[in-house]
Design a protein around this motif. Structure first.
Motif, short mmCIF file in Angstrom:
data_model
loop_
_atom_site.label_atom_id
_atom_site.label_comp_id
_atom_site.label_asym_id
_atom_site.label_seq_id
_atom_site.Cartn_x
_atom_site.Cartn_y
_atom_site.Cartn_z
N TRP A 32 0.80 -1.22 0.00
CA TRP A 32 0.00 0.00 0.00
C TRP A 32 0.83 1.27 0.00
O TRP A 32 0.29 2.37 -0.11
N VAL A 64 -3.84 4.25 3.83
CA VAL A 64 -4.47 5.45 4.38
C VAL A 64 -5.77 5.71 3.63
O VAL A 64 -5.84 5.50 2.42
N ASP A 66 -7.29 8.60 2.96
CA ASP A 66 -7.31 9.79 2.11
C ASP A 66 -6.10 10.67 2.43
O ASP A 66 -5.31 10.37 3.34
N GLY A 67 -5.98 11.76 1.67
CA GLY A 67 -4.85 12.65 1.83
C GLY A 67 -4.80 13.32 3.18
O GLY A 67 -3.71 13.56 3.74
N THR A 69 -5.77 12.11 6.04
CA THR A 69 -5.25 11.14 7.00
C THR A 69 -3.75 10.97 6.85
O THR A 69 -3.02 10.86 7.84
N LEU A 70 -3.27 10.97 5.60
CA LEU A 70 -1.83 10.86 5.38
C LEU A 70 -1.11 12.08 5.95
O LEU A 70 -0.07 11.95 6.61
N SER A 104 -4.53 5.16 -1.65
CA SER A 104 -5.57 5.56 -0.72
C SER A 104 -6.68 4.53 -0.69
O SER A 104 -6.80 3.68 -1.58
N LEU A 110 -1.50 8.87 -3.57
CA LEU A 110 -1.08 10.05 -2.84
C LEU A 110 0.44 10.13 -2.86
O LEU A 110 1.12 9.18 -2.48
N GLU A 176 -2.81 14.32 -4.60
CA GLU A 176 -3.61 13.15 -4.98
C GLU A 176 -3.75 13.09 -6.49
O GLU A 176 -3.98 14.10 -7.16
#
Length: 275
Positions: A32, A64, A66-67, A69-70, A104, A110, A176
């Motif tokens: 991932w 992750v 989404d962005g 959260t990253l 993601s 991402l 993204e």
């Protein structure tokens, strides 16, 4: 979801190089995500900075969503660097670059970046750098004061303008984009990109070798070119996989632990081994 989903078939190679006493590069690969971090030269404990950062960031062992959260994960890993400094003031000033690609939860890709480690994307027959060097020389290039072809030989090419050190104002760009099967991402520390021209890196990426062989070949070329730095190369291919399909022994890491390289392969690894 019944259709194919995406994962990364990734590998990395990291070499201390002939002129350094320690490897301050770190990297990790997982189905991932894949990433490289380069401890900032001239500061204390660059190996600790890069290793601590990638271990904290990869600790979840899962994609992750989404962005946002990253970005939160990057801030948390950066705070971990500050905690190390708070415990040992002699570490003040340690810092690391970071460049990584993450799939993601909604199927996009991402790209996260700060510093002068690089990410290149091979899509079809087009190979192009996807990151901007956060460096003094890059700023001179953009101002028209230094020609792009002269940047690699500039005496201050290793002076960076952004990194992760645990400071409140540290940040990384998160972009993204579409994740397409067949894409190949090549991430590297500047031990490769400062000594091997982009067209030679492109030739390695397009030679038809698997990720590990490509990374190994790129490191070998950097050593032959006389690199004076640590060299770390990560190669990650975006591939399709049907959910529930038998992935075979070679894909047993799909939901398992990330694999670490360079400084991160020894520092903090004992904590994982005993978990």
């Amino acid at each position: 979801m019944t259709g194919p989903h995406l994962l990364l078939s990734a590998a990395a190679v990291s070499d201390i190089g002939p002129h350094r006493k320690s490897n301050q590069d770190s990297a990790f690969t997982a189905p991932w995500a894949a990433a490289v971090a380069d401890g900032v030269g001239g500061g204390p404990a660059g190996d600790l900075a890069s290793a601590a950062f990638v271990h904290r960031l990869a600790a979840s062992g899962a994609p992750v969503p989404d962005g946002e959260t990253l970005a939160t994960g990057i801030r948390t890993a950066n705070w971990d660097l500050r905690a190390h400094v708070d415990r040992d003031p002699a570490l003040h000033g340690m810092a690391t670059t970071f460049t990584g690609v993450f799939l993601s939860g909604r199927g996009s890709l991402l790209l996260a970046h700060t510093g002068d480690s690089r990410a290149y994307l091979l899509r079809g027959d087009r190979f192009a750098q996807q990151t901007r060097d956060d460096s003094y020389v890059q700023a001179l290039v953009e101002l028209g004061l230094v020609a792009q072809e002269d940047a690699a030989q500039h005496p201050r090419r290793n002076v960076i303008t952004a990194s992760l050190s645990g400071a409140e104002d540290d940040s990384a760009v998160v972009i993204e984009s579409e994740a397409a099967p067949g894409d190949r991402w090549l991430l590297c520390s500047d031990g490769l990109s400062d000594y091997v021209p982009a067209d030679a890196i492109a030739a390695l990426a397009t030679a038809g070798l698997d990720p590990h062989a490509t990374a190994a070949a790129a490191v070998s070329v950097a050593l032959e070119a006389g690199t004076r730095d640590n060299v770390t190369v990560v190669v990650a291919d975006v591939v399709s996989s049907a959910p529930g399909a038998d992935q075979g022994a070679g894909a047993g890491r799909l939901t398992g632990r990330p694999v670490f390289y360079g400084a991160a392969s020894t520092r903090f690894q004992e904590e994982l081994d005993s978990a």
